[in-house]
Design a protein around this motif. Sequence first.
Motif, PDB file in Angstrom:
ATOM      1  N   UNK A 154       0.837  -1.196   0.000  1.00 54.42           N
ATOM      2  CA  UNK A 154       0.000   0.000   0.000  1.00 54.42           C
ATOM      3  C   UNK A 154       0.871   1.244   0.000  1.00 54.42           C
ATOM      4  N   UNK A 155       0.328   2.323  -0.565  1.00 56.18           N
ATOM      5  CA  UNK A 155       0.888   3.656  -0.382  1.00 56.18           C
ATOM      6  C   UNK A 155       0.172   4.277   0.810  1.00 56.18           C
ATOM      7  N   UNK A 156       0.945   4.691   1.809  1.00 59.10           N
ATOM      8  CA  UNK A 156       0.373   5.161   3.070  1.00 59.10           C
ATOM      9  C   UNK A 156       0.876   6.573   3.351  1.00 59.10           C
ATOM     10  N   UNK A 157      -0.038   7.479   3.682  1.00 61.64           N
ATOM     11  CA  UNK A 157       0.339   8.834   4.062  1.00 61.64           C
ATOM     12  C   UNK A 157       0.766   8.836   5.527  1.00 61.64           C
ATOM     13  N   UNK A 158       2.010   9.267   5.765  1.00 65.24           N
ATOM     14  CA  UNK A 158       2.592   9.285   7.101  1.00 65.24           C
ATOM     15  C   UNK A 158       2.919  10.733   7.461  1.00 65.24           C
TER      16      UNK A 158
END
Length: 275
Positions: A154-158
Amino acid sequence: MKNVKTIALATALVATAALAAPTFAADRGEDIRSGDYSWMQFNYMYAVDELPGGSNHDYMEMEFGGRAGVVDLYGYVDVFNPSERTDSDKSGSPKMFMKFAPRFSIDAITGMDLSVGPIQEVYLTTLFNWGGGDINLYAPGAGDVNNASIGIGADVMVPWFGKVSMNLYKYYEIQAKDWNGYQFSMNWFKPFYNFDNGSFISYQGYLDYQFASDDDFSATQASSGGVMFNGIYWHSDNYAVGYGIKAFSDVYLIKDTDGFQSTGFAHYFSATYKF
């Protein structure tokens, strides 16, 4: 065998969905090719105390990646000791190594927006590592690095970092024809200081961690281990230079011993030309 059947079934379901459903990735509308891009760069690298073994050497790296429809791609090819220096710790060693990591967007394949909270897009993710040595490189029939992994990503916003790629794989040792544990990988690229001329300084790096491995797989194998790279780089449109420190812990699942070190730190210096 159960793992093989499960992964084969998951792959078949994704492929079936690709044929049956309209395709559009999150934030791309109905045209999944609208955000396509590609990039390539050449990095001249010098490693100090690289593990396992603690070697000092230079190498040339062709690094590439991009997005094309449902496929998100990253990879690189390393050529070690390119000038054939006899005083290099890579003298007489295999010349090449390749990492190839295509990910297939489940959002785009199924036509569903699977984003939720910080998760931006979900992938069927794969990873291949191939060494350039022959089959008897380290021991009769042992071969060079030759493994494959498949899993979910997944691409995850951190916070502060922005978008971070995270992937969980089931690990397959191609040479031994056997599944052996899991790998979690993540990578990031965070510009944090901008200059008036458009160049910037970034904090960039990655984490690869293997776990739940069978330490009876070989006499020298650990049950877990990995690496973490932390780099500070200056970037312009066409060039980059940087320094990185990499932490190793039983890297490649090789047990750290007094006779052969696989845990510690190494330093990397890089000069890059971008295409």
